[in-house]
Design a protein around this motif. Structure first.
Motif, PDB file in Angstrom:
ATOM      1  N   VAL A   1       6.434 -24.564 -33.052  1.00 15.75           N
ATOM      2  CA  VAL A   1       7.369 -25.421 -34.127  1.00 15.75           C
ATOM      3  C   VAL A   1       8.373 -25.359 -33.271  1.00 15.75           C
ATOM      4  CG1 VAL A   1       6.501 -24.368 -36.156  1.00 15.75           C
ATOM      5  CG2 VAL A   1       8.477 -23.426 -35.066  1.00 15.75           C
ATOM      6  N   ALA A   2       9.151 -26.698 -33.145  1.00 11.87           N
ATOM      7  CA  ALA A   2      10.337 -27.168 -32.660  1.00 11.87           C
ATOM      8  C   ALA A   2      11.622 -26.212 -33.093  1.00 11.87           C
ATOM      9  CB  ALA A   2      10.608 -28.455 -32.693  1.00 11.87           C
ATOM     10  N   VAL A   3      12.251 -25.770 -32.301  1.00  6.41           N
ATOM     11  CA  VAL A   3      13.428 -25.138 -32.619  1.00  6.41           C
ATOM     12  C   VAL A   3      14.686 -25.773 -31.923  1.00  6.41           C
ATOM     13  CG1 VAL A   3      12.280 -22.903 -32.390  1.00  6.41           C
ATOM     14  CG2 VAL A   3      13.109 -23.816 -30.475  1.00  6.41           C
ATOM     15  N   TYR A   4      15.744 -25.362 -32.536  1.00  4.15           N
ATOM     16  CA  TYR A   4      17.146 -25.797 -31.913  1.00  4.15           C
ATOM     17  C   TYR A   4      17.946 -24.518 -31.948  1.00  4.15           C
ATOM     18  CZ  TYR A   4      18.318 -25.598 -37.016  1.00  4.15           C
ATOM     19  OH  TYR A   4      18.535 -24.935 -38.597  1.00  4.15           O
ATOM     20  N   ALA A   5      18.940 -24.918 -31.354  1.00  5.08           N
ATOM     21  CA  ALA A   5      19.952 -23.954 -30.965  1.00  5.08           C
ATOM     22  C   ALA A   5      20.979 -23.842 -32.037  1.00  5.08           C
ATOM     23  CB  ALA A   5      20.859 -24.078 -29.763  1.00  5.08           C
ATOM     24  N   THR A   6      21.294 -22.709 -32.542  1.00  9.97           N
ATOM     25  CA  THR A   6      22.383 -22.604 -33.751  1.00  9.97           C
ATOM     26  C   THR A   6      23.506 -21.668 -33.060  1.00  9.97           C
ATOM     27  OG1 THR A   6      20.967 -22.633 -35.481  1.00  9.97           O
ATOM     28  CG2 THR A   6      23.019 -21.387 -35.947  1.00  9.97           C
ATOM     29  N   GLY A   7      24.566 -22.258 -33.054  1.00  8.76           N
ATOM     30  CA  GLY A   7      25.825 -21.756 -32.444  1.00  8.76           C
ATOM     31  C   GLY A   7      27.069 -22.575 -32.646  1.00  8.76           C
ATOM     32  N   LEU A   8      27.733 -22.569 -31.489  1.00  2.85           N
ATOM     33  CA  LEU A   8      28.945 -23.417 -31.694  1.00  2.85           C
ATOM     34  C   LEU A   8      29.811 -23.292 -32.875  1.00  2.85           C
ATOM     35  CD1 LEU A   8      26.788 -26.760 -30.789  1.00  2.85           C
ATOM     36  CD2 LEU A   8      28.323 -25.476 -29.240  1.00  2.85           C
TER      37      LEU A   8
ATOM     38  N   LEU B   1      33.297 -24.440 -26.696  1.00  4.35           N
ATOM     39  CA  LEU B   1      32.286 -25.109 -27.478  1.00  4.35           C
ATOM     40  C   LEU B   1      31.465 -26.273 -26.508  1.00  4.35           C
ATOM     41  CD1 LEU B   1      33.844 -25.666 -30.900  1.00  4.35           C
ATOM     42  CD2 LEU B   1      32.185 -23.943 -30.231  1.00  4.35           C
ATOM     43  N   LEU B   2      32.226 -26.908 -25.543  1.00  3.78           N
ATOM     44  CA  LEU B   2      31.580 -27.629 -24.673  1.00  3.78           C
ATOM     45  C   LEU B   2      30.742 -27.095 -23.646  1.00  3.78           C
ATOM     46  CD1 LEU B   2      34.531 -30.239 -24.320  1.00  3.78           C
ATOM     47  CD2 LEU B   2      32.517 -30.701 -25.654  1.00  3.78           C
ATOM     48  N   ASP B   3      31.146 -26.026 -23.236  1.00  2.00           N
ATOM     49  CA  ASP B   3      30.492 -25.358 -22.352  1.00  2.00           C
ATOM     50  C   ASP B   3      29.091 -24.702 -23.036  1.00  2.00           C
ATOM     51  OD1 ASP B   3      32.443 -25.390 -20.281  1.00  2.00           O
ATOM     52  OD2 ASP B   3      33.359 -23.495 -20.767  1.00  2.00           O
ATOM     53  N   GLU B   4      29.126 -24.073 -24.397  1.00  2.00           N
ATOM     54  CA  GLU B   4      28.163 -23.578 -24.976  1.00  2.00           C
ATOM     55  C   GLU B   4      27.096 -24.753 -25.289  1.00  2.00           C
ATOM     56  OE1 GLU B   4      27.258 -21.351 -29.183  1.00  2.00           O
ATOM     57  OE2 GLU B   4      29.209 -21.347 -28.358  1.00  2.00           O
TER      58      GLU B   4
ATOM     59  N   VAL C   1      21.673 -27.383 -23.621  1.00  2.00           N
ATOM     60  CA  VAL C   1      20.721 -28.434 -23.231  1.00  2.00           C
ATOM     61  C   VAL C   1      20.105 -27.740 -21.827  1.00  2.00           C
ATOM     62  CG1 VAL C   1      21.127 -30.535 -21.762  1.00  2.00           C
ATOM     63  CG2 VAL C   1      22.380 -30.192 -23.967  1.00  2.00           C
ATOM     64  N   GLU C   2      20.828 -27.378 -20.920  1.00  2.00           N
ATOM     65  CA  GLU C   2      20.420 -26.775 -19.794  1.00  2.00           C
ATOM     66  C   GLU C   2      19.234 -25.917 -19.876  1.00  2.00           C
ATOM     67  OE1 GLU C   2      23.607 -24.949 -17.979  1.00  2.00           O
ATOM     68  OE2 GLU C   2      24.500 -27.010 -17.190  1.00  2.00           O
ATOM     69  N   LEU C   3      19.106 -24.938 -21.285  1.00  2.00           N
ATOM     70  CA  LEU C   3      18.017 -24.190 -21.488  1.00  2.00           C
ATOM     71  C   LEU C   3      16.894 -24.947 -22.042  1.00  2.00           C
ATOM     72  CD1 LEU C   3      20.108 -21.246 -23.149  1.00  2.00           C
ATOM     73  CD2 LEU C   3      18.590 -21.291 -21.142  1.00  2.00           C
ATOM     74  N   GLY C   4      17.128 -26.181 -22.369  1.00  2.00           N
ATOM     75  CA  GLY C   4      15.897 -27.017 -22.874  1.00  2.00           C
ATOM     76  C   GLY C   4      15.883 -27.402 -24.312  1.00  2.00           C
TER      77      GLY C   4
ATOM     78  N   GLU D   1      38.831 -18.281 -31.776  1.00  2.00           N
ATOM     79  CA  GLU D   1      40.383 -18.170 -31.570  1.00  2.00           C
ATOM     80  C   GLU D   1      40.630 -18.675 -30.073  1.00  2.00           C
ATOM     81  OE1 GLU D   1      44.183 -16.680 -33.583  1.00  2.00           O
ATOM     82  OE2 GLU D   1      42.110 -16.442 -34.438  1.00  2.00           O
ATOM     83  N   GLY D   2      41.529 -19.709 -30.154  1.00  2.00           N
ATOM     84  CA  GLY D   2      42.227 -20.222 -28.676  1.00  2.00           C
ATOM     85  C   GLY D   2      41.206 -20.589 -27.763  1.00  2.00           C
ATOM     86  N   GLU D   3      39.830 -21.078 -28.199  1.00  2.00           N
ATOM     87  CA  GLU D   3      38.832 -21.398 -27.013  1.00  2.00           C
ATOM     88  C   GLU D   3      38.621 -22.982 -27.703  1.00  2.00           C
ATOM     89  OE1 GLU D   3      36.698 -17.611 -25.607  1.00  2.00           O
ATOM     90  OE2 GLU D   3      36.091 -18.393 -27.667  1.00  2.00           O
ATOM     91  N   PHE D   4      39.113 -23.646 -28.223  1.00  2.00           N
ATOM     92  CA  PHE D   4      38.622 -24.878 -29.023  1.00  2.00           C
ATOM     93  C   PHE D   4      39.272 -26.039 -28.105  1.00  2.00           C
ATOM     94  CE2 PHE D   4      38.944 -28.656 -31.588  1.00  2.00           C
ATOM     95  CZ  PHE D   4      37.681 -28.578 -32.120  1.00  2.00           C
TER      96      PHE D   4
END
Length: 171
Positions: free
Chosen positions: A129-136, A147-150, A155-158, A140-143
């Motif tokens: 089954v297709a999977v997607y990444a859940t996160g993002l 999020l862009l790095d994550e 994407v790099e993980l495929g 605090e203090g990282e916006f």
């Protein structure tokens, strides 16, 4: 086979760093687990709302479930639904409690039959089954840099898709 006991457990794990999503901020991951035992020694496990003390499902449905045949899933589900529907509780806590019981009853049925639940439901139709990444999640203090790095990491993980959180004000 008859249901002999229902027990709920609340598991909580504090987060090292709280995060936010569209419904607010959380500082711990929390899950409710339901254990249904039978007189034949088969135990089923489900996940859903079990109440603050773990006894919500037993209080709400105990008289309907204890002493019942756990393989009679349709009748038990209908009885639970009828009980919460009339009180307009079919969604939210009531619906989540029904889900916990339903999952546990399917677990019992699979164990009793010596089959996977997917086989009981008619068998698998695919091997992958297709999977997607859940996160993002917001932190605090990282916006928005973190999020862009994550997202770049996913994407790099495929991953071909990502689920992000929107709607809450960032700190």
């Amino acid at each position: 086979m008859l249901i002999t006991n229902i027990e709920g457990f609340n598991l909580s794990s504090p987060l090292e760093r709280p995060f936010g999503w569209s419904n607010g901020w959380i500082s711990a991951r929390v899950v409710g687990l339901l254990k249904i035992e039978t007189d034949e020694g088969i135990t089923g496990w489900g996940e859903g709302y079990v109440g603050a003390r773990g006894d919500f499902v037993k209080q709400l449905f105990g008289d309907l479930l204890i002493g019942a045949d756990p393989l009679n899933r349709n009748a038990l589900w209908q009885g639970m639904f009828d009980r919460v529907y009339n009180g307009n509780n079919a969604g939210g806590f009531g619906g989540s409690a029904i889900s916990a019981v339903d999952i546990a009853l399917w677990d019992i049925a699979g164990k009793a039959a010596g089959q996977s639940v997917s086989d009981l439901l008619g068998g698998r139709i695919r091997d992958k089954v297709a999977v997607y990444a859940t996160g993002l999640y917001y932190t605090e203090g990282e916006f928005p840099t973190r999020l862009l790095d994550e997202a770049t990491m996913y994407v790099e993980l495929g991953f071909k898709g990502m689920k992000t959180k929107i709607g809450a004000a960032h700190p």
